[in-house]
Motif scaffolding. Structure first.
Motif, PDB file in Angstrom:
ATOM      1  N   GLU A 210     -16.540  20.894  42.751  1.00 54.99           N
ATOM      2  CA  GLU A 210     -17.107  21.844  41.794  1.00 54.99           C
ATOM      3  C   GLU A 210     -16.721  21.461  40.360  1.00 54.99           C
ATOM      4  N   ALA A 211     -15.520  20.927  40.206  1.00 54.50           N
ATOM      5  CA  ALA A 211     -15.099  20.480  38.875  1.00 54.50           C
ATOM      6  C   ALA A 211     -15.930  19.295  38.406  1.00 54.50           C
ATOM      7  N   ALA A 212     -16.471  18.545  39.349  1.00 54.79           N
ATOM      8  CA  ALA A 212     -17.280  17.371  39.007  1.00 54.79           C
ATOM      9  C   ALA A 212     -18.755  17.707  38.823  1.00 54.79           C
ATOM     10  N   ASP A 213     -19.146  18.936  39.136  1.00 54.32           N
ATOM     11  CA  ASP A 213     -20.554  19.323  39.137  1.00 54.32           C
ATOM     12  C   ASP A 213     -21.036  19.589  37.705  1.00 54.32           C
TER      13      ASP A 213
ATOM     14  N   GLU B 273     -15.627  26.474  33.279  1.00 53.31           N
ATOM     15  CA  GLU B 273     -15.556  26.808  34.707  1.00 53.31           C
ATOM     16  C   GLU B 273     -15.180  25.564  35.502  1.00 53.31           C
ATOM     17  N   ARG B 274     -15.701  24.407  35.099  1.00 56.70           N
ATOM     18  CA  ARG B 274     -15.317  23.158  35.761  1.00 56.70           C
ATOM     19  C   ARG B 274     -13.825  22.895  35.563  1.00 56.70           C
ATOM     20  N   LEU B 275     -13.333  23.191  34.352  1.00 56.14           N
ATOM     21  CA  LEU B 275     -11.903  23.015  34.093  1.00 56.14           C
ATOM     22  C   LEU B 275     -11.074  23.943  34.979  1.00 56.14           C
ATOM     23  N   LYS B 276     -11.583  25.157  35.218  1.00 56.88           N
ATOM     24  CA  LYS B 276     -10.898  26.080  36.139  1.00 56.88           C
ATOM     25  C   LYS B 276     -10.808  25.489  37.534  1.00 56.88           C
ATOM     26  N   PHE B 277     -11.916  24.964  38.035  1.00 56.09           N
ATOM     27  CA  PHE B 277     -11.894  24.381  39.382  1.00 56.09           C
ATOM     28  C   PHE B 277     -10.917  23.208  39.450  1.00 56.09           C
ATOM     29  N   LEU B 278     -10.855  22.416  38.398  1.00 57.97           N
ATOM     30  CA  LEU B 278      -9.900  21.313  38.367  1.00 57.97           C
ATOM     31  C   LEU B 278      -8.473  21.848  38.438  1.00 57.97           C
TER      32      LEU B 278
ATOM     33  N   THR C 165      -5.888  12.435  43.583  1.00 55.64           N
ATOM     34  CA  THR C 165      -5.260  12.479  42.266  1.00 55.64           C
ATOM     35  C   THR C 165      -6.021  11.610  41.270  1.00 55.64           C
ATOM     36  N   ALA C 166      -6.417  10.418  41.716  1.00 54.57           N
ATOM     37  CA  ALA C 166      -7.188   9.535  40.837  1.00 54.57           C
ATOM     38  C   ALA C 166      -8.496  10.204  40.425  1.00 54.57           C
ATOM     39  N   GLU C 167      -9.133  10.908  41.372  1.00 50.34           N
ATOM     40  CA  GLU C 167     -10.390  11.575  41.037  1.00 50.34           C
ATOM     41  C   GLU C 167     -10.155  12.762  40.110  1.00 50.34           C
ATOM     42  N   GLN C 168      -9.060  13.496  40.319  1.00 51.36           N
ATOM     43  CA  GLN C 168      -8.743  14.601  39.410  1.00 51.36           C
ATOM     44  C   GLN C 168      -8.653  14.113  37.969  1.00 51.36           C
ATOM     45  N   HIS C 169      -8.011  12.977  37.763  1.00 56.75           N
ATOM     46  CA  HIS C 169      -7.842  12.477  36.403  1.00 56.75           C
ATOM     47  C   HIS C 169      -9.126  11.873  35.849  1.00 56.75           C
ATOM     48  N   ARG C 170      -9.937  11.304  36.711  1.00 58.35           N
ATOM     49  CA  ARG C 170     -11.244  10.837  36.241  1.00 58.35           C
ATOM     50  C   ARG C 170     -12.065  12.015  35.736  1.00 58.35           C
ATOM     51  N   ILE C 171     -12.051  13.116  36.499  1.00 57.54           N
ATOM     52  CA  ILE C 171     -12.792  14.315  36.095  1.00 57.54           C
ATOM     53  C   ILE C 171     -12.165  14.923  34.842  1.00 57.54           C
ATOM     54  N   TYR C 172     -10.838  14.935  34.789  1.00 55.72           N
ATOM     55  CA  TYR C 172     -10.181  15.481  33.597  1.00 55.72           C
ATOM     56  C   TYR C 172     -10.612  14.725  32.343  1.00 55.72           C
TER      57      TYR C 172
END
Length: 699
Positions: free
Chosen positions: A25-28, A35-40, A91-98
């Motif tokens: 959802e954070a990547a959507d 809201e994406r930041l919330k999901f992250l 974790t790598a994906e979390q930071h890519r999205i961040y």
């Protein structure tokens, strides 16, 4: 030959796939940025709890020499290795999205500044803020080995400083600076075009030398420890449960380290020092390519921002079944009421207790409390009732993980005003959601009940999707009284008239209902099972569902989180479909529908289908008997199974595939449920105005 997949999906890996769905959802890109930041942030917070509880527990099993495989065939060591690999990718994906969100938010007025990009004026302000707000509060702690490594709390952001050697043969010198709650993680700086901030750890990276006058800084690296919170309460050895729980909270704060999050900028020398000091292995260290503690970024989502950066507001709607000025007792005397939160307001639950506290005809209130709001109106109503001399019995669950401190505080306040506070049943958690109000009326004593799938918490009721059932049914009243007596006294659990309770009869009732559908199908009659739960782990129930599928029963399951059942396997589960919905509200309701030969049986429950809920907790399964309420629950379930926008389908390999509308009309269940609640309220308001107008004109 191809290896036959295990009969069950591994619980821990299934949970990580749930967290991946949150991260998706954070990547959507169709979701507003904040809201994406919330999901992250939620995905990061979820991962913290997963390590504190599940990984901590597995590490304890390994330390004790445990090698027994779980139901999926994986040993504890194999599970830890698989978790490490999966978390590294996550974790790598979390930071890519961040990084993606950081760039997009900076163009929308919320900008994270880096030290190297600061203007002269911003640098000057940062130095002043550091001198006034950071330097006086934080304190460095010299560390030479594990023996003097400070006992920093779990989850606390720290920086580790390595000082340059003054001579070649000198031992490396390190210091730890815990960044406690007294200093903001986000330091505001002036900016013409945006709300601008710099992270505390970034500021420390360039100004930390102020703590070490006369020394050269070799490196300053953020780190964060996660400690084991999976600790047992020794109720058998605790003369005072309240005191023992307080001791357990202290132990949890300083439990063994189960994870070290470390910036990927750390040198091998610094990492090696931490590894040795904390007694960690490679599998315990997660290198982070960006900011640590992404859960902290949740705080940024509450800042003033353009509407386009947030969801459209969905205020909870008043239910037409409960008129604003009517007495709750009059409403419930006329019939059962079922509400679907947060689309329909939680206020009637609060209102029922407030009216009961003030009503001179109310004799007693009995209530379970598991997780409550910080400023709980419900607890305030219970305290008022006790002060007014009513018999108030409150079952406060002290073992509600991570809410224990708040529950201890409420328990003490309730006792001080004269309420009878019970700390549950020895060896079990009281997770049931039930309120019983006993009222004297002209025709005798009447019992009014509220049963819920969610907690008595006004705050989470606005973001969790749950069901409330209000009733004055005689049988449910008798069952509720027996239920409370079994918890608060020495009464042995009686056979209930309509409800079922764990740990005695709830699983048996579920098995009875599943097997009845199997028998109906074997007799050539229609059979179907629809269920919505948060987790499905219990192997006994899973096997019963497999048997139903093999008999041809259509089984539809909506499982938000962990699901150990493997759907779509030929000759095992090919008639079982499992979906999961992640959307703006947390799906939390447990609702069940069994076709039962056309005599539809519908239930709400506090229990997920897990061994801990069915064997180690006090839970409730409550039938929805009123035809209108029953049809409403069935309609809610159908909405969830019709979702093709926010729903993911569980595949037999344990992964999920997102459903897409394709040529069909897009259907988003949460949007539909809110729209229905809104239309019902608007229709009631219109009808009220229509009936009022002629009367006014005639007057």
């Amino acid at each position: 030959m191809a290896k036959t997949p295990p009969r069950y999906i591994n619980r821990e890996l299934s949970w990580l796939e749930f967290n991946q769905r949150v991260l998706d959802e954070a990547a959507d890109g169709s979701i507003p940025l904040l809201e994406r930041l919330k999901f992250l942030a939620i995905s990061a917070s979820n991962l913290d709890e997963f390590f504190r509880v599940r990984v901590g527990g597995l590490q304890m099993v390994v330390a004790q020499g445990g090698v027994k495989p779980d139901s999926s065939g994986m040993t504890p060591d194999e599970q830890l290795a698989a978790i490490h690999d999966r978390v590294q990718r996550m974790t790598a994906e979390q930071h890519r999205i961040y990084n993606e969100l950081d760039q997009q938010l900076s163009t929308q007025g919320l900008r994270r500044l880096r030290v190297e990009g600061l203007s002269k004026a911003q640098r000057s302000v940062l130095e002043r803020v550091f001198e006034e707000e950071v330097f006086p509060v934080l304190s460095p702690i010299a560390v030479t080995s594990g023996a003097d490594f400070p006992l920093v709390s779990s989850g606390l952001l720290c920086v580790c400083v390595r000082l340059k050697k003054r001579q070649e043969d000198e031992t490396a010198r390190f210091a730890l600076i815990p960044c406690g709650p007294g200093v903001s993680r986000f330091l505001s700086l002036p900016s013409e075009a945006a709300q601008a901030f710099i992270l505390l750890e970034d500021a420390l990276g360039v100004l930390v030398g102020k703590f070490f006058q006369g020394e050269e800084i070799a490196e300053c690296v953020p780190l964060r420890l996660t400690r084991n919170a999976d600790m047992s309460l020794r109720e058998d050895a605790a003369p005072d449960l309240l005191e023992e729980m307080e001791n357990l909270l202290d132990e949890r704060r300083l439990g063994d380290c189960v994870r070290l999050e470390l910036s990927d900028q750390a040198s091998p020398e610094l990492e090696g020092f931490l590894r040795a000091s904390l007694g960690l292995s490679d599998i315990d260290i997660i290198r982070q390519p960006g900011p640590l503690e992404l859960s902290a970024f949740f705080r940024l989502t509450d800042r003033p921002a353009a509407d386009a950066l947030k969801y459209e507001a969905w205020p909870p709607q008043p239910s037409p079944a409960i008129p604003a000025g009517a007495s709750m007792f009059d409403v419930l005397s006329a019939g059962d009421v079922l509400l679907c939160h947060p689309y329909e307001s939680f206020d009637p639950v609060v209102r029922l207790l407030q009216e009961a506290a003030a009503d001179p005809d109310v004799l007693a209130i009995k209530q379970t409390l598991y997780r409550t709001a910080r400023d709980s109106q419900i607890v305030e109503a219970l305290m008022l009732a006790a002060e007014k001399g009513k018999h108030v019995t409150v079952i406060v669950e002290l073992k509600a993980r991570f809410d224990e401190a708040r529950n201890i505080e409420w328990a003490r306040q309730l006792e001080q005003v004269g309420a009878q506070v019970i700390y549950g049943v020895k060896g079990l958690k009281t997770h049931a959601k039930c309120c019983l109000i006993v009222r004297r009326e002209p025709h005798g004593i009447v019992r009014y009940m509220h049963f819920g799938t969610g907690n008595y918490n006004e705050q989470t009721s606005r973001i969790y999707s749950d069901i409330s059932l209000f009733s004055s049914d005689r049988d449910l009243g008798a069952d509720s009284a027996a239920f409370f007596n079994a918890i608060t006294g020495y009464s042995q659990p009686q056979r209930y008239r309509k409800i079922e309770a764990a740990p005695i009869g709830l699983r048996d009732k579920l098995l009875e209902m599943i097997r009845a559908e199997t028998e109906f199908k074997q007799q050539g009659r229609p059979a179907r099972i629809d269920a919505k739960v948060n987790a499905l782990v219990d192997p006994v129930l899973i096997d019963a569902l497999y048997e139903a599928s093999q008999a041809g029963v259509e089984v539809r399951l909506n499982v938000r989180g962990i699901c150990c059942l493997r759907p779509g396997v030929k000759r095992l589960s090919e008639n079982i479909e499992v979906v999961s919905i992640i959307d703006r509200f947390l799906e939390h309701a447990r609702i069940l529908h069994f076709h039962h030969g056309g005599d539809h049986r519908v239930f709400i429950s506090s229990a997920d289908w897990m061994p801990r809920n069915l064997d180690k907790r006090i839970e409730l399964l409550v039938p929805v008997i009123d035809p209108a309420c029953r049809d409403k629950v069935i309609n809610i379930l159908e909405s969830y199974f019709s979702d093709n926008v926010k729903s993911r389908k569980l595949l037999s390999d344990g992964t999920h595939r997102r459903l897409v509308p394709g040529k069909r009309t897009p259907f988003r269940s949460q949007q539909k449920l809110y729209d229905e609640a809104k239309r019902a309220n608007q229709s009631a308001e219109q009808q009220s105005r229509t009936t009022f107008e002629p009367h006014r004109r005639g007057a």
